[in-house]
Design a protein around this motif. Structure first.
Motif, PDB file in Angstrom:
ATOM      1  N   VAL A 193       0.829  -1.207   0.000  1.00 32.36           N
ATOM      2  CA  VAL A 193       0.000   0.000   0.000  1.00 32.36           C
ATOM      3  C   VAL A 193       0.864   1.259   0.000  1.00 32.36           C
ATOM      4  N   PHE A 194       2.061   1.176   0.581  1.00 31.43           N
ATOM      5  CA  PHE A 194       2.942   2.338   0.626  1.00 31.43           C
ATOM      6  C   PHE A 194       3.569   2.627  -0.741  1.00 31.43           C
ATOM      7  N   PHE A 195       3.529   1.650  -1.641  1.00 32.16           N
ATOM      8  CA  PHE A 195       3.951   1.890  -3.019  1.00 32.16           C
ATOM      9  C   PHE A 195       2.769   2.363  -3.859  1.00 32.16           C
ATOM     10  N   LEU A 196       1.589   1.860  -3.526  1.00 31.49           N
ATOM     11  CA  LEU A 196       0.395   2.188  -4.308  1.00 31.49           C
ATOM     12  C   LEU A 196      -0.032   3.638  -4.120  1.00 31.49           C
ATOM     13  N   VAL A 197       0.058   4.135  -2.895  1.00 28.48           N
ATOM     14  CA  VAL A 197      -0.395   5.501  -2.607  1.00 28.48           C
ATOM     15  C   VAL A 197       0.362   6.555  -3.424  1.00 28.48           C
ATOM     16  N   PRO A 198       1.714   6.572  -3.421  1.00 27.47           N
ATOM     17  CA  PRO A 198       2.401   7.586  -4.236  1.00 27.47           C
ATOM     18  C   PRO A 198       2.150   7.435  -5.734  1.00 27.47           C
ATOM     19  N   ILE A 199       1.953   6.189  -6.204  1.00 25.43           N
ATOM     20  CA  ILE A 199       1.642   5.997  -7.629  1.00 25.43           C
ATOM     21  C   ILE A 199       0.307   6.645  -7.971  1.00 25.43           C
ATOM     22  N   LEU A 200      -0.691   6.444  -7.104  1.00 32.20           N
ATOM     23  CA  LEU A 200      -2.010   7.051  -7.325  1.00 32.20           C
ATOM     24  C   LEU A 200      -1.942   8.569  -7.257  1.00 32.20           C
ATOM     25  N   ILE A 201      -1.114   9.087  -6.352  1.00 39.37           N
ATOM     26  CA  ILE A 201      -0.957  10.534  -6.232  1.00 39.37           C
ATOM     27  C   ILE A 201      -0.348  11.116  -7.506  1.00 39.37           C
ATOM     28  N   VAL A 202       0.677  10.428  -8.036  1.00 35.74           N
ATOM     29  CA  VAL A 202       1.321  10.893  -9.269  1.00 35.74           C
ATOM     30  C   VAL A 202       0.338  10.848 -10.433  1.00 35.74           C
ATOM     31  N   ALA A 204      -2.953  10.984 -10.287  1.00 37.10           N
ATOM     32  CA  ALA A 204      -4.000  11.999 -10.100  1.00 37.10           C
ATOM     33  C   ALA A 204      -3.497  13.406 -10.404  1.00 37.10           C
ATOM     34  N   SER A 205      -2.206  13.640 -10.139  1.00 36.30           N
ATOM     35  CA  SER A 205      -1.652  14.981 -10.362  1.00 36.30           C
ATOM     36  C   SER A 205      -0.939  15.106 -11.699  1.00 36.30           C
ATOM     37  N   SER A 206      -1.061  14.098 -12.563  1.00 29.62           N
ATOM     38  CA  SER A 206      -0.353  14.122 -13.846  1.00 29.62           C
ATOM     39  C   SER A 206      -0.703  15.334 -14.722  1.00 29.62           C
ATOM     40  N   PRO A 207      -1.968  15.799 -14.752  1.00 24.15           N
ATOM     41  CA  PRO A 207      -2.232  17.018 -15.540  1.00 24.15           C
ATOM     42  C   PRO A 207      -1.454  18.229 -15.026  1.00 24.15           C
ATOM     43  N   PHE A 208      -1.350  18.365 -13.693  1.00 28.89           N
ATOM     44  CA  PHE A 208      -0.583  19.466 -13.106  1.00 28.89           C
ATOM     45  C   PHE A 208       0.904  19.308 -13.419  1.00 28.89           C
ATOM     46  N   ILE A 209       1.394  18.082 -13.310  1.00 30.61           N
ATOM     47  CA  ILE A 209       2.809  17.817 -13.612  1.00 30.61           C
ATOM     48  C   ILE A 209       3.111  18.154 -15.066  1.00 30.61           C
ATOM     49  N   TRP A 210       2.208  17.766 -15.961  1.00 30.71           N
ATOM     50  CA  TRP A 210       2.412  18.029 -17.391  1.00 30.71           C
ATOM     51  C   TRP A 210       2.421  19.535 -17.674  1.00 30.71           C
ATOM     52  N   ARG A 211       1.546  20.253 -17.026  1.00 30.79           N
ATOM     53  CA  ARG A 211       1.404  21.684 -17.334  1.00 30.79           C
ATOM     54  C   ARG A 211       2.487  22.536 -16.678  1.00 30.79           C
ATOM     55  N   TYR A 212       2.857  22.214 -15.438  1.00 31.11           N
ATOM     56  CA  TYR A 212       3.715  23.118 -14.683  1.00 31.11           C
ATOM     57  C   TYR A 212       5.102  22.543 -14.337  1.00 31.11           C
ATOM     58  N   ALA A 213       5.223  21.226 -14.244  1.00 31.18           N
ATOM     59  CA  ALA A 213       6.477  20.653 -13.749  1.00 31.18           C
ATOM     60  C   ALA A 213       7.444  20.232 -14.856  1.00 31.18           C
ATOM     61  N   LEU A 214       6.922  19.766 -15.975  1.00 30.13           N
ATOM     62  CA  LEU A 214       7.789  19.273 -17.040  1.00 30.13           C
ATOM     63  C   LEU A 214       8.300  20.416 -17.917  1.00 30.13           C
ATOM     64  N   HIS A 215       9.565  20.321 -18.305  1.00 25.57           N
ATOM     65  CA  HIS A 215      10.129  21.268 -19.259  1.00 25.57           C
ATOM     66  C   HIS A 215       9.641  20.925 -20.663  1.00 25.57           C
ATOM     67  N   ASP A 216       9.784  21.887 -21.563  1.00 23.45           N
ATOM     68  CA  ASP A 216       9.299  21.685 -22.934  1.00 23.45           C
ATOM     69  C   ASP A 216       9.962  20.492 -23.602  1.00 23.45           C
ATOM     70  N   TYR A 217      11.269  20.325 -23.390  1.00 22.85           N
ATOM     71  CA  TYR A 217      11.959  19.208 -24.033  1.00 22.85           C
ATOM     72  C   TYR A 217      11.512  17.874 -23.460  1.00 22.85           C
ATOM     73  N   GLN A 218      11.103  17.859 -22.171  1.00 20.65           N
ATOM     74  CA  GLN A 218      10.596  16.629 -21.572  1.00 20.65           C
ATOM     75  C   GLN A 218       9.215  16.281 -22.126  1.00 20.65           C
ATOM     76  N   LYS A 219       8.392  17.307 -22.371  1.00 20.46           N
ATOM     77  CA  LYS A 219       7.092  17.063 -22.990  1.00 20.46           C
ATOM     78  C   LYS A 219       7.259  16.513 -24.408  1.00 20.46           C
ATOM     79  N   ARG A 220       8.245  17.057 -25.130  1.00 19.82           N
ATOM     80  CA  ARG A 220       8.490  16.565 -26.491  1.00 19.82           C
ATOM     81  C   ARG A 220       8.927  15.106 -26.475  1.00 19.82           C
TER      82      ARG A 220
END
Length: 389
Positions: A193-202, A204-220
């Motif tokens: 469960v301690f591995f599952l929780v952070p995976i679910l958090i990531v 769930a927050s993937s749209p935020f990560i894509w928009r604000y956390a990733l650099h342009d070259y990482q998105k490409r």
């Protein structure tokens, strides 16, 4: 018998069989010699059938760090146990220094310029993290059921260098570091469960990560992974050429310096991240299986040392090294074959570069120290029991 027990027995059998035929230190060094030979042959070919500029430099790197690994082998493993947190703190300070004063190349501040060569501290950070987590789990492996409080400190140990490396930015090395930490947590029996929780958090927050956390070259890179043919002349060029080179190698390959993609410079980074592609083109499926089998033996040896060690710290260090090699190989092969996104992960030893060779060989030296210290302990115990009899 569980799968984990099966693989443990298999690695134990490999180690014991080889130790019956060769001295305890000789056969892992023979494995290293085979890996070094493969690296020099591939880099010689990548240089256009010349020792310069890459093969000779790599020979220098692996010679220096192999000698250091043998020196480390002579140090008792308890020294690393006693100084694990100090070495970890040193790695963190070097990472902070790199993030502030490091050498900037193409927008990434990952290196320290030492005039004659550049050092990438994020590679050495993997060694520090493995040692620190191994010491912690050695001290608290038999702790009580307060699992949350037990995990807080190792989580900090894992995430601090992860974010420092991520901010450089260096997503590939940061991801590998996180996977190594996850492997050490898993080996210690941390609940799923301690591995599952952070995976679910990531997720769930993937749209935020894509928009604000990733650099342009990482998105490409992500877009290219999903559809490399969309921009075949730019962002998709590397992976498309890599697939062509791998496919053209066939079963037996085209022979040394015979790869058309590499010789005509269609293959990008053939001396570095895409060295496995060069291997597939020139030595085919047979060459790839041969090299991967050597690395399998190397990983099996490390797991065998883990089972061999009576000190829990030694077990964890050996598992950490085996996980580091496996994750590097898995991600690199998946990356160049189009199964995973291109994240700039080198193939251990085979890829040109001093920093990765340093972290790999220094960590291997510590594993050799685990085996030597355990052998001396067992020999001393045997002599004492024999004397009593």
């Amino acid at each position: 018998m569980s799968k984990l027990d099966f693989y443990r027995n298999l690695s134990d059998k490999i180690v014991s069989e080889l130790e019956d035929k060769l001295p305890v230190v000789l056969w892992p060094l023979l494995l290293l010699l085979l890996i070094f030979t493969c690296a020099l042959v591939l880099l010689y070919s990548a240089s256009g059938c010349s020792m310069y500029p890459w093969a000779m430099k790599q020979l220098t790197f692996i010679s220096i760090f192999s000698l250091l690994a043998l020196l480390i082998r002579s140090i008792n493993i308890m020294w690393f146990y006693d100084h694990a947190y100090t070495l970890y703190a040193l790695c963190i300070m070097i990472l902070i220094f790199t993030n502030i004063f490091g050498h900037n190349v193409m927008g990434a501040q990952r290196w320290i310029d030492l005039k004659y060569f550049s050092m990438q501290p994020s590679e050495l950070a993997k060694v520090g993290v493995i040692l620190a987590l191994s010491k912690y789990f050695n001290d608290f492996s038999n702790s009580d059921g307060r699992i949350v409080s037990r995990l807080l400190f190792p989580i900090i140990i894992s995430l601090l260098p992860f974010f420092l490396i991520l901010f450089q930015p260096n997503l590939g090395t940061a991801t590998i570091l996180l996977f190594i930490c996850a492997a050490l947590f898993f080996i210690n029996g941390i609940k799923k469960v301690f591995f599952l929780v952070p995976i679910l958090i990531v997720l769930a927050s993937s749209p935020f990560i894509w928009r604000y956390a990733l650099h342009d070259y990482q998105k490409r890179r992500v877009i290219t992974f999903l559809n490399p043919e969309k921009d075949i002349l730019d962002s998709g060029y590397n992976i498309v050429q890599s697939k062509i080179a791998i496919g053209s190698g066939g079963i037996w390959g085209k022979g040394m310096c015979g790869g058309s993609q590499s010789r005509l410079n269609f293959l990008p980074e053939k001396h570095n991240d895409f060295i496995f592609t060069l291997l597939a083109e020139e030595y085919g499926l047979v060459g790839c299986i041969f090299v991967l089998f050597i690395y399998f033996l190397w990983i099996a040896y490390s797991y065998g040392v883990s089972n061999y060690s009576s000190l829990y710290f030694g077990k964890m260090v050996s598992v950490g090294f085996a996980s580091m090699i496996f994750i590097h190989v898995f991600i690199n092969v998946g990356m160049v074959s189009g199964i995973l996104p291109v994240v700039g992960v080198p193939f251990p030893i085979l890829s040109y570069g001093g920093s990765n060779a340093a972290s790999t060989l220094l960590m291997f030296g510590i594993v050799l120290s685990v085996q030597k210290s355990e052998s001396k302990r067992r020999f001393k115990k045997y002599i004492q029991s024999d004397t009593k009899n």
